[in-house]
Design a protein around this motif. Structure first.
Motif, PDB file in Angstrom:
ATOM      1  N   SER A 168       0.833  -1.206   0.000  1.00 17.29           N
ATOM      2  CA  SER A 168       0.000   0.000   0.000  1.00 17.29           C
ATOM      3  C   SER A 168       0.867   1.256   0.000  1.00 17.29           C
ATOM      4  N   THR A 169       1.949   1.239   0.787  1.00 16.21           N
ATOM      5  CA  THR A 169       2.879   2.368   0.777  1.00 16.21           C
ATOM      6  C   THR A 169       3.462   2.555  -0.618  1.00 16.21           C
ATOM      7  N   GLY A 170       3.812   1.456  -1.270  1.00 19.68           N
ATOM      8  CA  GLY A 170       4.352   1.532  -2.622  1.00 19.68           C
ATOM      9  C   GLY A 170       3.360   2.101  -3.618  1.00 19.68           C
ATOM     10  N   LEU A 171       2.070   1.787  -3.450  1.00 19.41           N
ATOM     11  CA  LEU A 171       1.058   2.367  -4.336  1.00 19.41           C
ATOM     12  C   LEU A 171       1.001   3.887  -4.161  1.00 19.41           C
ATOM     13  N   GLY A 172       1.092   4.336  -2.907  1.00 21.14           N
ATOM     14  CA  GLY A 172       1.091   5.773  -2.670  1.00 21.14           C
ATOM     15  C   GLY A 172       2.282   6.454  -3.312  1.00 21.14           C
ATOM     16  N   LEU A 173       3.449   5.865  -3.152  1.00 21.13           N
ATOM     17  CA  LEU A 173       4.666   6.444  -3.728  1.00 21.13           C
ATOM     18  C   LEU A 173       4.633   6.416  -5.256  1.00 21.13           C
ATOM     19  N   GLY A 174       3.939   5.464  -5.823  1.00 20.13           N
ATOM     20  CA  GLY A 174       3.895   5.334  -7.280  1.00 20.13           C
ATOM     21  C   GLY A 174       2.782   6.123  -7.939  1.00 20.13           C
ATOM     22  N   ALA A 175       2.108   6.991  -7.193  1.00 19.31           N
ATOM     23  CA  ALA A 175       0.947   7.712  -7.730  1.00 19.31           C
ATOM     24  C   ALA A 175       1.227   8.466  -9.031  1.00 19.31           C
ATOM     25  N   PRO A 176       2.396   9.120  -9.191  1.00 21.23           N
ATOM     26  CA  PRO A 176       2.620   9.822 -10.468  1.00 21.23           C
ATOM     27  C   PRO A 176       2.594   8.885 -11.674  1.00 21.23           C
ATOM     28  N   PHE A 177       3.018   7.645 -11.472  1.00 22.91           N
ATOM     29  CA  PHE A 177       3.047   6.692 -12.573  1.00 22.91           C
ATOM     30  C   PHE A 177       1.682   6.041 -12.786  1.00 22.91           C
ATOM     31  N   SER A 178       0.935   5.841 -11.691  1.00 23.85           N
ATOM     32  CA  SER A 178      -0.438   5.358 -11.842  1.00 23.85           C
ATOM     33  C   SER A 178      -1.290   6.354 -12.616  1.00 23.85           C
ATOM     34  N   ALA A 179      -0.955   7.638 -12.512  1.00 20.32           N
ATOM     35  CA  ALA A 179      -1.725   8.671 -13.214  1.00 20.32           C
ATOM     36  C   ALA A 179      -1.625   8.538 -14.728  1.00 20.32           C
ATOM     37  N   VAL A 180      -0.574   7.850 -15.212  1.00 22.26           N
ATOM     38  CA  VAL A 180      -0.399   7.695 -16.663  1.00 22.26           C
ATOM     39  C   VAL A 180      -0.300   6.220 -17.044  1.00 22.26           C
ATOM     40  N   TRP A 181      -0.975   5.354 -16.271  1.00 22.96           N
ATOM     41  CA  TRP A 181      -0.840   3.908 -16.466  1.00 22.96           C
ATOM     42  C   TRP A 181      -1.206   3.451 -17.878  1.00 22.96           C
ATOM     43  N   ALA A 213       1.502  -4.475 -19.396  1.00 24.27           N
ATOM     44  CA  ALA A 213       0.373  -5.351 -19.706  1.00 24.27           C
ATOM     45  C   ALA A 213      -0.249  -4.931 -21.027  1.00 24.27           C
ATOM     46  N   GLU A 214      -1.150  -5.763 -21.512  1.00 24.81           N
ATOM     47  CA  GLU A 214      -1.847  -5.439 -22.749  1.00 24.81           C
ATOM     48  C   GLU A 214      -3.295  -5.862 -22.616  1.00 24.81           C
ATOM     49  N   PHE A 215      -4.211  -4.916 -22.677  1.00 22.87           N
ATOM     50  CA  PHE A 215      -5.636  -5.198 -22.602  1.00 22.87           C
ATOM     51  C   PHE A 215      -6.295  -4.736 -23.899  1.00 22.87           C
ATOM     52  N   ASN A 216      -6.904  -5.678 -24.599  1.00 21.24           N
ATOM     53  CA  ASN A 216      -7.546  -5.361 -25.881  1.00 21.24           C
ATOM     54  C   ASN A 216      -6.614  -4.626 -26.830  1.00 21.24           C
ATOM     55  N   GLY A 217      -5.364  -5.058 -26.837  1.00 13.72           N
ATOM     56  CA  GLY A 217      -4.379  -4.473 -27.723  1.00 13.72           C
ATOM     57  C   GLY A 217      -3.819  -3.153 -27.263  1.00 13.72           C
ATOM     58  N   HIS A 218      -4.205  -2.705 -26.075  1.00 16.53           N
ATOM     59  CA  HIS A 218      -3.753  -1.411 -25.561  1.00 16.53           C
ATOM     60  C   HIS A 218      -2.682  -1.638 -24.493  1.00 16.53           C
ATOM     61  N   ARG A 247      -2.437 -12.554  -7.722  1.00 13.93           N
ATOM     62  CA  ARG A 247      -1.194 -12.119  -8.356  1.00 13.93           C
ATOM     63  C   ARG A 247      -0.775 -13.047  -9.505  1.00 13.93           C
ATOM     64  N   LYS A 248      -0.678 -14.351  -9.220  1.00 20.83           N
ATOM     65  CA  LYS A 248      -0.203 -15.279 -10.248  1.00 20.83           C
ATOM     66  C   LYS A 248      -1.151 -15.332 -11.436  1.00 20.83           C
ATOM     67  N   ALA A 249      -2.455 -15.369 -11.143  1.00 22.42           N
ATOM     68  CA  ALA A 249      -3.422 -15.411 -12.232  1.00 22.42           C
ATOM     69  C   ALA A 249      -3.362 -14.137 -13.063  1.00 22.42           C
ATOM     70  N   ARG A 250      -3.198 -12.989 -12.389  1.00 21.47           N
ATOM     71  CA  ARG A 250      -3.169 -11.734 -13.123  1.00 21.47           C
ATOM     72  C   ARG A 250      -1.914 -11.624 -13.979  1.00 21.47           C
ATOM     73  N   LEU A 251      -0.788 -12.082 -13.437  1.00 16.73           N
ATOM     74  CA  LEU A 251       0.439 -12.025 -14.217  1.00 16.73           C
ATOM     75  C   LEU A 251       0.302 -12.846 -15.493  1.00 16.73           C
ATOM     76  N   ALA A 252      -0.441 -13.951 -15.417  1.00 20.03           N
ATOM     77  CA  ALA A 252      -0.676 -14.753 -16.627  1.00 20.03           C
ATOM     78  C   ALA A 252      -1.658 -14.052 -17.567  1.00 20.03           C
ATOM     79  N   GLU A 253      -2.695 -13.431 -16.993  1.00 15.79           N
ATOM     80  CA  GLU A 253      -3.729 -12.802 -17.804  1.00 15.79           C
ATOM     81  C   GLU A 253      -3.246 -11.566 -18.548  1.00 15.79           C
ATOM     82  N   VAL A 254      -2.265 -10.852 -17.976  1.00 15.74           N
ATOM     83  CA  VAL A 254      -1.841  -9.600 -18.609  1.00 15.74           C
ATOM     84  C   VAL A 254      -0.752  -9.809 -19.647  1.00 15.74           C
ATOM     85  N   SER A 255      -0.471 -11.043 -19.995  1.00 19.08           N
ATOM     86  CA  SER A 255       0.502 -11.303 -21.045  1.00 19.08           C
ATOM     87  C   SER A 255      -0.050 -10.813 -22.376  1.00 19.08           C
ATOM     88  N   PRO A 256       0.819 -10.564 -23.354  1.00 19.76           N
ATOM     89  CA  PRO A 256       0.336 -10.056 -24.649  1.00 19.76           C
ATOM     90  C   PRO A 256      -0.682 -10.960 -25.319  1.00 19.76           C
TER      91      PRO A 256
END
Length: 270
Positions: A168-181, A213-218, A247-256
């Motif tokens: 959770s602390t890491g999510l807070g610190l990463g806010a500038p990058f989440s803004a342009v995810w 990650a890649e969702f619908n080609g994006h 986590r493991k399922a998502r890492l597999a799902e976000v593959s190209p």
């Protein structure tokens, strides 16, 4: 992915360059991500009080959510409230640091827990800083020291797990990058975000992996946490797009090869 050597003072400039390559204006992006705090809200407790006497926060959460003490649900609420602290206080300060090159540090005596009434819109914690802003070189080590000093109280006094606290602390610190995810080059966003977390002398970088990650080609950049805030255990809870439970399922799902989810369905730092 190109991640050059970056000195601490270079971060706001490098961030602006990242956004400029995507045709974005950093100030506009950050202004849109920032929500002005409502300083007129009543304050139930200060963070300083909670750190000195964590039982006060436990009691407040038990009253707010009608849960008995020393239960799994209460520990889940404590974990969620710590995530709220990271997203409502640390994230805005980090965004301002990247926008202005300076930001105030969290002042525990000026960070307050508000009532549940408007928590859905603004979060429960709000910060009314009174200290002057500091530059990037001062912000990084001093914030590292602060979040490290808070950890034993949240861990031992409130039962928040290491993975939950630091991710959770890491999510807070990463806010500038989440803004342009989903707005800038995903690989570059992930690379810079990971290097940024490594600037901090704490465990936040151990519990967040920024992954392209890649969702619908994006192409998108996702902060995948290794810990879970436990919100899914609560009646109003659910699984967020960064949740460590899947986590493991998502890492597999976000593959190209997987293109089953639209970008709008993933909400960073929620």
């Amino acid at each position: 992915m190109v991640v050059a050597d970056i000195t601490s003072a270079d971060w706001p400039r490098r961030y602006r360059q990242l956004l400029a390559t995507a045709g974005l204006d950093a100030e506009s992006v950050i202004d849109q991500a920032l929500q002005p705090p409502n300083l007129e809200r009543p304050a139930l407790l200060s963070l300083a009080q909670c750190l000195e006497q964590p039982a006060l926060l436990h009691q407040q959460l038990a009253e707010d959510y009608s849960v008995p003490p020393d239960t799994r649900s209460l520990r889940a609420y404590a974990s969620v409230i710590q995530q709220d602290l990271a997203l409502s206080v640390i994230a805005p300060l980090t965004l301002r640091l990247f926008r202005d090159g300076a930001a105030t540090l969290p002042d525990t005596s000026r960070i307050f827990l508000g009532p549940t009434s408007d928590a859905a819109a603004t979060g429960r914690w709000f910060h009314a800083p009174s200290q002057p802003a500091v530059g990037v070189k001062e912000f990084i080590p001093q914030l590292s020291e602060l979040v490290t000093s808070w950890y034993p109280i949240f861990r031992q006094g409130l039962g928040v797990s290491p993975g939950a606290y630091w991710s959770s602390t890491g999510l807070g610190l990463g806010a500038p990058f989440s803004a342009v995810w989903n707005l800038a080059d995903a690989k570059t966003v992930c690379g810079l975000a990971q290097v940024w977390l490594e600037e901090f002398a704490c465990d936040a970088n151990r519990f967040i992996d920024w992954i392209p990650a890649e969702f619908n080609g994006h192409p998108c950049a996702i902060p995948q946490r290794k810990g879970c805030c436990l919100k899914y255990l609560l009646p109003e809870g659910g699984y967020c797009g960064t949740c460590g439970v899947y986590r493991k399922a998502r890492l597999a799902e976000v593959s190209p090869q997987s293109r089953s989810q639209a970008p709008g369905q993933w909400l960073p730092a929620q």
